[in-house]
Design a protein around this motif. Structure first.
Motif, PDB file in Angstrom:
ATOM      1  N   LEU A 176      -2.620  10.656  -0.506  1.00  0.00           N
ATOM      2  CA  LEU A 176      -1.470   9.955  -0.666  1.00  0.00           C
ATOM      3  C   LEU A 176      -0.472  10.101   0.536  1.00  0.00           C
ATOM      4  CD1 LEU A 176      -1.211  10.647  -4.191  1.00  0.00           C
ATOM      5  CD2 LEU A 176      -2.417   8.810  -3.412  1.00  0.00           C
ATOM      6  N   LYS A 177      -0.936   9.772   1.784  1.00  0.00           N
ATOM      7  CA  LYS A 177       0.210   9.893   2.979  1.00  0.00           C
ATOM      8  C   LYS A 177       1.359   8.714   2.754  1.00  0.00           C
ATOM      9  CE  LYS A 177      -2.751  11.643   6.718  1.00  0.00           C
ATOM     10  NZ  LYS A 177      -4.019  11.707   5.791  1.00  0.00           N
ATOM     11  N   ASP A 178       1.042   7.693   2.275  1.00  0.00           N
ATOM     12  CA  ASP A 178       2.178   6.736   2.355  1.00  0.00           C
ATOM     13  C   ASP A 178       3.042   6.992   1.460  1.00  0.00           C
ATOM     14  OD1 ASP A 178       1.099   5.049   4.351  1.00  0.00           O
ATOM     15  OD2 ASP A 178      -0.011   3.511   3.239  1.00  0.00           O
ATOM     16  N   GLU A 179       2.498   7.520   0.225  1.00  0.00           N
ATOM     17  CA  GLU A 179       3.426   7.845  -1.178  1.00  0.00           C
ATOM     18  C   GLU A 179       4.249   9.261  -0.452  1.00  0.00           C
ATOM     19  OE1 GLU A 179       0.321   7.060  -1.311  1.00  0.00           O
ATOM     20  OE2 GLU A 179       0.027   5.780  -2.936  1.00  0.00           O
ATOM     21  N   LEU A 180       3.640  10.151   0.012  1.00  0.00           N
ATOM     22  CA  LEU A 180       4.705  11.091   0.531  1.00  0.00           C
ATOM     23  C   LEU A 180       5.711  10.875   1.510  1.00  0.00           C
ATOM     24  CD1 LEU A 180       5.012  14.258   0.487  1.00  0.00           C
ATOM     25  CD2 LEU A 180       3.352  14.415   2.321  1.00  0.00           C
ATOM     26  N   ALA A 181       5.194   9.852   2.372  1.00  0.00           N
ATOM     27  CA  ALA A 181       6.233   9.301   3.575  1.00  0.00           C
ATOM     28  C   ALA A 181       7.289   8.651   2.726  1.00  0.00           C
ATOM     29  CB  ALA A 181       5.479   8.351   4.430  1.00  0.00           C
ATOM     30  N   ILE A 182       6.893   7.877   1.672  1.00  0.00           N
ATOM     31  CA  ILE A 182       8.088   7.040   1.214  1.00  0.00           C
ATOM     32  C   ILE A 182       9.026   8.154   0.341  1.00  0.00           C
ATOM     33  CG2 ILE A 182       8.432   5.540  -0.941  1.00  0.00           C
ATOM     34  CD1 ILE A 182       5.889   4.155  -0.145  1.00  0.00           C
ATOM     35  N   ALA A 183       8.375   9.222  -0.212  1.00  0.00           N
ATOM     36  CA  ALA A 183       9.251  10.229  -0.937  1.00  0.00           C
ATOM     37  C   ALA A 183      10.257  10.567   0.056  1.00  0.00           C
ATOM     38  CB  ALA A 183       8.395  11.126  -1.731  1.00  0.00           C
ATOM     39  N   SER A 201       9.331  16.948  10.603  1.00  0.00           N
ATOM     40  CA  SER A 201       8.459  17.170  11.697  1.00  0.00           C
ATOM     41  C   SER A 201       6.764  16.633  11.281  1.00  0.00           C
ATOM     42  CB  SER A 201       8.375  18.690  12.007  1.00  0.00           C
ATOM     43  OG  SER A 201       7.980  19.622  11.024  1.00  0.00           O
ATOM     44  N   ILE A 202       7.008  16.458   9.975  1.00  0.00           N
ATOM     45  CA  ILE A 202       5.401  15.851   9.627  1.00  0.00           C
ATOM     46  C   ILE A 202       5.499  14.345   9.543  1.00  0.00           C
ATOM     47  CG2 ILE A 202       4.891  18.033   8.427  1.00  0.00           C
ATOM     48  CD1 ILE A 202       4.918  16.285   5.692  1.00  0.00           C
ATOM     49  N   LEU A 203       6.520  13.523   9.661  1.00  0.00           N
ATOM     50  CA  LEU A 203       6.425  12.181   9.816  1.00  0.00           C
ATOM     51  C   LEU A 203       5.501  11.503  10.699  1.00  0.00           C
ATOM     52  CD1 LEU A 203      10.309  11.637   9.157  1.00  0.00           C
ATOM     53  CD2 LEU A 203       8.451  11.129   7.586  1.00  0.00           C
ATOM     54  N   PRO A 204       5.511  12.056  11.852  1.00  0.00           N
ATOM     55  CA  PRO A 204       4.259  11.419  12.732  1.00  0.00           C
ATOM     56  C   PRO A 204       2.822  11.735  12.336  1.00  0.00           C
ATOM     57  CG  PRO A 204       5.959  12.672  14.204  1.00  0.00           C
ATOM     58  CD  PRO A 204       6.336  13.060  12.617  1.00  0.00           C
ATOM     59  N   VAL A 205       2.584  12.823  11.547  1.00  0.00           N
ATOM     60  CA  VAL A 205       1.222  12.962  11.069  1.00  0.00           C
ATOM     61  C   VAL A 205       1.107  12.033   9.940  1.00  0.00           C
ATOM     62  CG1 VAL A 205       0.030  14.665   9.641  1.00  0.00           C
ATOM     63  CG2 VAL A 205       1.345  15.564  11.404  1.00  0.00           C
ATOM     64  N   LEU A 206       2.004  11.807   8.932  1.00  0.00           N
ATOM     65  CA  LEU A 206       1.940  10.729   8.053  1.00  0.00           C
ATOM     66  C   LEU A 206       1.918   9.309   8.395  1.00  0.00           C
ATOM     67  CD1 LEU A 206       4.423  12.242   5.420  1.00  0.00           C
ATOM     68  CD2 LEU A 206       2.033  12.448   5.475  1.00  0.00           C
ATOM     69  N   GLN A 207       2.745   9.124   9.623  1.00  0.00           N
ATOM     70  CA  GLN A 207       2.761   7.537  10.297  1.00  0.00           C
ATOM     71  C   GLN A 207       2.539   7.686  11.747  1.00  0.00           C
ATOM     72  OE1 GLN A 207       6.445   5.978   9.295  1.00  0.00           O
ATOM     73  NE2 GLN A 207       6.591   6.910   7.277  1.00  0.00           N
ATOM     74  N   PRO A 208       1.379   7.976  12.164  1.00  0.00           N
ATOM     75  CA  PRO A 208       1.187   7.884  13.660  1.00  0.00           C
ATOM     76  C   PRO A 208       2.178   6.758  14.382  1.00  0.00           C
ATOM     77  CG  PRO A 208      -0.822   8.349  12.466  1.00  0.00           C
ATOM     78  CD  PRO A 208       0.037   7.756  11.428  1.00  0.00           C
TER      79      PRO A 208
END
Length: 293
Positions: free
Chosen positions: A192-199, A221-228
């Protein structure tokens, strides 16, 4: 020896024992049985489990390695499963060292069996501490080996915790959302990468300063991991925080200049980051200047 010398001759032929012989044989057998009852194998599972939760177990990788080497190959999986189930009885950091050593020694089929045990627990587990210790104890690279239904269930729980998260920068203290912070190491493996990024983005846009601080300190710092490839609205949110002069944004976006940061992120944020000017509205109570990180 007992069977050959005492039992078998009496089973396969005529044999008449005197009362004295019978009493002697019975006393001798009683003595042998007592010795057997008191004996222990070279490796005793109960004794070893006690050593796992030994108060003097040092937090030392070499000690954990030596301890793992004592476990017979055929008992590694059983010992690991029991230690996992009893994990809340001991120190999580020390157990993690030992678990990693045992897992390295498992055969692939045994590793699958262990992951099935973890999956079954994650399908029903409710206690936050138990969820946290599972994530901590088991190498994160195994996350994808759990059943999908177990992973999605726990990921939703972690995301819910992120949504509730608040951090007090002045006192360097997480107010809420402790469980959610454990999603950072799992982010590369998240379904659920997108859901975590949205949260996370919702927290960044929050009017609550502690909510923003939580997202920035724990997750920026993990935003680039969730959204390359960054979403435009995520970039817009971060640029706005920098433009507003919020020192928390500037402090926790310093990763944009790291050599491993995707160029899409670096190029999108460089100008806003390098041109940052702190606003008067974001004073010492928010900048964390007096907090030793």
């Amino acid at each position: 020896g007992m069977y050959q010398a005492i039992r078998n001759p009496r089973s396969h032929g005529k044999y008449t024992d005197s009362q004295e012989d019978a009493d002697a044989i019975i006393l001798f057998l009683n003595h042998i049985i007592r010795l057997v009852d008191q004996s222990k194998s070279p490796f005793d599972k109960t004794t070893f489990q006690n050593r796992i939760f030994d108060a003097l177990f040092p937090e030392d990788a070499r000690y954990a390695q030596l301890l793992a080497e004592e476990i017979p190959a055929k008992l590694r999986l059983e010992i690991l499963i029991q230690a996992y189930r009893d994990r809340q009885k001991g120190d999580a950091k020390k157990l993690t060292l030992l678990a990693n050593e045992i897992i390295q020694r498992l055969e692939e089929v045994e590793l699958d069996q262990f992951c099935n045990v973890v999956s079954e627990e994650l399908r029903t587990i409710e206690d936050e501490t138990a969820i946290q210790t599972t994530i901590q104890l088991v190498p994160r690279k195994l996350w994808m080996r759990y059943s999908e239904i177990a992973r999605i269930r726990i990921e939703h729980r972690l995301i819910a915790s992120v949504s509730d998260g608040r951090y007090d920068p002045k006192n360097d203290r997480i107010i809420s959302g402790h469980l959610g912070t454990w999603s950072t190491g799992l982010a590369p493996f998240f379904t659920l990468k997108d859901e975590l990024a949205i949260a996370i983005e919702a927290k960044l846009q929050s009017k609550d300063a502690m909510g923003r601080a939580y997202a920035l300190k724990m997750f920026s710092s993990i935003l680039p991991v969730l959204q390359p490839i960054p979403y435009p609205w995520t970039i817009a949110t971060l640029q706005q925080g920098l433009s507003d002069g919020d020192a928390m944004f500037h402090k926790h976006l310093n990763w944009i200049h790291n050599k491993n940061t995707p160029p899409e992120w670096r190029d999108a944020l460089r100008d806003a980051y390098d041109g940052f000017v702190i606003a008067e509205d974001f004073g010492q109570g928010v900048t964390e200047d007096d907090v030793p990180f």
